[in-house]
Design an enzyme around this catalytic site. Sequence first.
Site, PDB file in Angstrom:
ATOM      1  N   SER A  57       4.779   2.504   7.814  1.00 15.31           N
ATOM      2  CA  SER A  57       4.267   1.351   7.081  1.00 15.31           C
ATOM      3  C   SER A  57       5.459   0.841   6.168  1.00 15.31           C
ATOM      4  O   SER A  57       6.174   1.575   5.408  1.00 15.31           O
ATOM      5  CB  SER A  57       3.068   1.801   6.218  1.00 15.31           C
ATOM      6  OG  SER A  57       2.097   2.017   6.871  1.00 15.31           O
TER       7      SER A  57
ATOM      8  N   ASP B  32       0.116  -7.693   1.788  1.00  9.48           N
ATOM      9  CA  ASP B  32       0.560  -6.245   1.621  1.00  9.48           C
ATOM     10  C   ASP B  32       1.987  -6.024   1.605  1.00  9.48           C
ATOM     11  O   ASP B  32       2.607  -5.526   2.674  1.00  9.48           O
ATOM     12  CB  ASP B  32      -0.107  -5.449   2.768  1.00  9.48           C
ATOM     13  CG  ASP B  32       0.074  -3.977   2.599  1.00  9.48           C
ATOM     14  OD1 ASP B  32       0.630  -3.685   1.567  1.00  9.48           O
ATOM     15  OD2 ASP B  32      -0.655  -3.386   3.424  1.00  9.48           O
TER      16      ASP B  32
ATOM     17  N   HIS C 118       0.777  -1.276  -0.109  1.00  6.44           N
ATOM     18  CA  HIS C 118      -0.046   0.167  -0.083  1.00  6.44           C
ATOM     19  C   HIS C 118       0.844   1.262   0.088  1.00  6.44           C
ATOM     20  O   HIS C 118       0.353   2.208  -0.315  1.00  6.44           O
ATOM     21  CB  HIS C 118      -0.989  -0.203   1.122  1.00  6.44           C
ATOM     22  CG  HIS C 118      -0.304   0.420   2.472  1.00  6.44           C
ATOM     23  ND1 HIS C 118       0.055  -0.512   3.527  1.00  6.44           N
ATOM     24  CD2 HIS C 118      -0.055   1.240   3.155  1.00  6.44           C
ATOM     25  CE1 HIS C 118       0.353  -0.108   4.569  1.00  6.44           C
ATOM     26  NE2 HIS C 118       0.371   1.169   4.430  1.00  6.44           N
TER      27      HIS C 118
END
Length: 467
Positions: free
Chosen positions: A199, A125, A95
């Site tokens: 992230s 992911d 993402h």
Amino acid sequence: MRRPRFLTFLSAVAIVVMALAAMLPDAAASRDVGGYSDLAATLLPPVVNIATVKVVQMPKQAPAVQAGLTDTRRVRSLGSGVIIDPSGIIVTNRHVIEGAVRISVTLQDNTQYRARVLSRGGLTDLAVLKVEADFPLPTATFGNSDQVRIGDSVLAIGNPLGLGGSVSSGIVSALNRDIRSSMFDDFIQTDAAINPGNSGGPLFNNRGEVIGINTAIYTQGDASGSIGLGFAMPSNDVKWVVDRLLQFGEVRAGSIGVRMQQVTPELADALELRAARGGLVAGLDKDGPASKARIAEGDVILAYNGVAVQDIRQLARNIGMTEAGTTVPVLIWRNGRSISVSVTAGQLPGGPMEEAMQAAVGDGKPVAFELGLRLATVNDQARDTYKLAPDQAGVVVLDVAPAGAAADAGLNPGDVITRIAQTPVTVPAEVERLVDDARAQRRRYALFLVQGPDGARWVPVPLADQP
């Protein structure tokens, strides 16, 4: 007058303290040996900051859209990553780079590189990037996430809110968390501060090993920062997915063609099971591996390939990590007794992109080259997949690398390249040859005539990074 005894005692203590101080190093020069400074110094170099440029759809009420000027705009976003190979291979979250037309990576010494996407997982992911450096880059080492215990000390390093190179500490708060991001969820929960921008960054144990990739946080209300609920994908899962992405360009998860639900105490009682464990078969793919092994709806899978099933997410991971074509033993519960069967695993069907690509190229293989395009000759299947005109000829774009030159130029899957400059093209090899010719002539752009949903347009595709 006699001096009070307590002053004499204090004077004696002061003399002892002064003597001890003379024997010790200068307090101002001493270091705090109780912190993470030495460990952090070794862990910072392989952690990178990632900046992306993405094209997003503007709302219909935006002034530019109302005026008919544009319906998209470019936005910048931030993330983190970790170098896992000296050649410049980087792991991050999918993402972080999804939809990006440009990806920049900054090392701890502020050196910047353009990055390209090697692969991204359709089922998880994760994504793998590559930068080209003139020297070996510092790398991190994966640890064994199966050995992680609740209460273990951890460090999270990343790029929160664009600040870069930030270290936070905490503990492992919980294991095997399901945050409903995929069928394989098995997240490590930590209270180390993780914020937007973290992230894709690593979660380290106190031995300096990567035990997870920080992926998500939970927040409350309108809050967007850390409240002590961060989640990292376990390193063993990361290693497996990354190995598959590097080897095949996709995850290629195994499948036995079943749909399962968790056995609850109520179901266990109805099924005459002693404990609420296992995966209850709720549906089967016709002619799938499980059906061929005579597994039926209502059976409970108690063990798969010798591993007892505690919950269906664990079972899904074990099935997913089975190579297609491998035969494994499966223990099922049926009508009050255990039965052993053998199942030969298949492959989990690909996502829409993989299916579209396969439909477009039929039995052939798509051709990819350095501009960031995957191409195939237009055939009947491609016309059907991309809704092309019956007489459409040329070379169809199957996929566009987000950080490639073709993406910067605005090419999209489903576009058809009909000419390079004035030369018609009908097969991918002609596109490659004409682009090579343009580069040999030291041209900065190759001129593509592209047929898209809105008609034909000429597209100048850069042959080198432009300032």
